[in-house]
Design a protein around this motif. Structure first.
Motif, PDB file in Angstrom:
ATOM      1  N   MET A  23      23.342 -60.046  52.121  1.00  0.00           N
ATOM      2  CA  MET A  23      22.292 -59.790  51.303  1.00  0.00           C
ATOM      3  C   MET A  23      22.281 -61.024  50.100  1.00  0.00           C
ATOM      4  N   ALA A  24      23.643 -61.549  49.792  1.00  0.00           N
ATOM      5  CA  ALA A  24      23.517 -62.369  48.754  1.00  0.00           C
ATOM      6  C   ALA A  24      22.984 -63.671  49.297  1.00  0.00           C
ATOM      7  N   ALA A  25      23.345 -64.130  50.452  1.00  0.00           N
ATOM      8  CA  ALA A  25      22.679 -65.413  51.185  1.00  0.00           C
ATOM      9  C   ALA A  25      21.141 -64.995  51.420  1.00  0.00           C
ATOM     10  N   SER A  26      20.653 -64.224  51.700  1.00  0.00           N
ATOM     11  CA  SER A  26      19.154 -64.137  51.723  1.00  0.00           C
ATOM     12  C   SER A  26      18.509 -64.030  50.438  1.00  0.00           C
ATOM     13  N   LEU A  27      19.117 -63.408  49.456  1.00  0.00           N
ATOM     14  CA  LEU A  27      18.742 -63.649  47.973  1.00  0.00           C
ATOM     15  C   LEU A  27      18.886 -64.862  47.432  1.00  0.00           C
ATOM     16  N   ASP A  28      19.900 -65.563  47.943  1.00  0.00           N
ATOM     17  CA  ASP A  28      19.804 -67.247  47.362  1.00  0.00           C
ATOM     18  C   ASP A  28      18.732 -67.999  47.889  1.00  0.00           C
ATOM     19  N   LEU A  29      18.397 -67.793  49.037  1.00  0.00           N
ATOM     20  CA  LEU A  29      17.328 -68.577  49.862  1.00  0.00           C
ATOM     21  C   LEU A  29      16.190 -68.156  49.214  1.00  0.00           C
ATOM     22  N   VAL A  30      15.863 -66.849  48.792  1.00  0.00           N
ATOM     23  CA  VAL A  30      14.500 -66.448  48.151  1.00  0.00           C
ATOM     24  C   VAL A  30      14.305 -66.834  47.033  1.00  0.00           C
ATOM     25  N   PHE A  31      15.335 -66.888  46.249  1.00  0.00           N
ATOM     26  CA  PHE A  31      15.223 -67.543  44.813  1.00  0.00           C
ATOM     27  C   PHE A  31      15.409 -68.957  44.633  1.00  0.00           C
ATOM     28  N   SER A  32      15.954 -69.653  45.755  1.00  0.00           N
ATOM     29  CA  SER A  32      15.856 -70.977  45.699  1.00  0.00           C
ATOM     30  C   SER A  32      14.620 -71.438  46.234  1.00  0.00           C
ATOM     31  N   ALA A  33      13.867 -70.846  46.962  1.00  0.00           N
ATOM     32  CA  ALA A  33      12.373 -71.155  47.517  1.00  0.00           C
ATOM     33  C   ALA A  33      11.413 -70.902  46.364  1.00  0.00           C
ATOM     34  N   LEU A  34      11.690 -69.660  45.477  1.00  0.00           N
ATOM     35  CA  LEU A  34      10.826 -69.516  44.485  1.00  0.00           C
ATOM     36  C   LEU A  34      10.889 -70.563  43.297  1.00  0.00           C
ATOM     37  N   ALA A  35      11.856 -71.153  43.155  1.00  0.00           N
ATOM     38  CA  ALA A  35      12.486 -71.856  42.116  1.00  0.00           C
ATOM     39  C   ALA A  35      11.623 -73.141  42.115  1.00  0.00           C
ATOM     40  N   ASP A  36      10.812 -73.518  42.805  1.00  0.00           N
ATOM     41  CA  ASP A  36       9.905 -74.754  42.936  1.00  0.00           C
ATOM     42  C   ASP A  36       8.466 -74.268  42.921  1.00  0.00           C
ATOM     43  N   PRO A  37       7.879 -75.032  41.878  1.00  0.00           N
ATOM     44  CA  PRO A  37       6.475 -74.742  41.468  1.00  0.00           C
ATOM     45  C   PRO A  37       5.311 -75.032  42.807  1.00  0.00           C
ATOM     46  N   THR A  38       5.786 -75.840  43.517  1.00  0.00           N
ATOM     47  CA  THR A  38       4.861 -76.281  44.713  1.00  0.00           C
ATOM     48  C   THR A  38       4.867 -75.169  45.516  1.00  0.00           C
ATOM     49  N   ARG A  39       6.150 -74.640  46.124  1.00  0.00           N
ATOM     50  CA  ARG A  39       6.198 -73.471  46.746  1.00  0.00           C
ATOM     51  C   ARG A  39       5.700 -72.050  46.295  1.00  0.00           C
ATOM     52  N   ARG A  40       5.789 -71.951  45.036  1.00  0.00           N
ATOM     53  CA  ARG A  40       4.938 -71.023  44.482  1.00  0.00           C
ATOM     54  C   ARG A  40       3.350 -70.852  44.418  1.00  0.00           C
TER      55      ARG A  40
END
Length: 121
Positions: free
Chosen positions: A1-18
């Protein structure tokens, strides 16, 4: 679970991706249509799409010569459940959470780990 959460939050950290996720809320889009509002190369947009796909937030489907992207609504479910576990966030206001993160990240960028920068005072 932690690895997938890291991927999600990392992806959301970028304004272009949001911003890309916001575009895909409307409808499925071809990669070239996703890239249109951004002032960056198609290759750069493709890298952002790859990060979002790896995090499970979007899926990509090749139809003929065109690659289509679609939002994966369950992609944020695990992150939402994790945040609800804190009990302070019964109804998650992701916009408020984003503003909080921007304030926190903005403050840490100006203060850094050693306190206020020399330019601050």
């Amino acid at each position: 679970m932690a690895a997938s959460l890291d991927l999600v939050f990392s992806a959301l950290a970028d304004p272009t991706r949001r911003a890309i996720l916001a575009l895909l809320l409307e409808d499925d889009m071809a990669v070239t249509d996703v890239a249109e509002p951004f002032e960056m190369s198609l290759a750069a947009i493709s890298k952002h799409l790859g990060v979002l796909a790896e995090a499970g937030l979007i899926s990509r489907d090749r139809r003929g010569r065109v690659t289509w992207c679609q939002l994966e609504p369950d992609g944020l479910r695990e992150a939402s459940v994790w945040m609800q576990g804190f009990g302070q966030m019964e109804g998650i206001d992701l916009d408020a959470f984003e503003r909080f993160l921007e304030r926190e990240l903005g403050a840490s960028a100006t203060t850094g780990p050693e306190g206020p920068s020399a330019a601050d005072g």
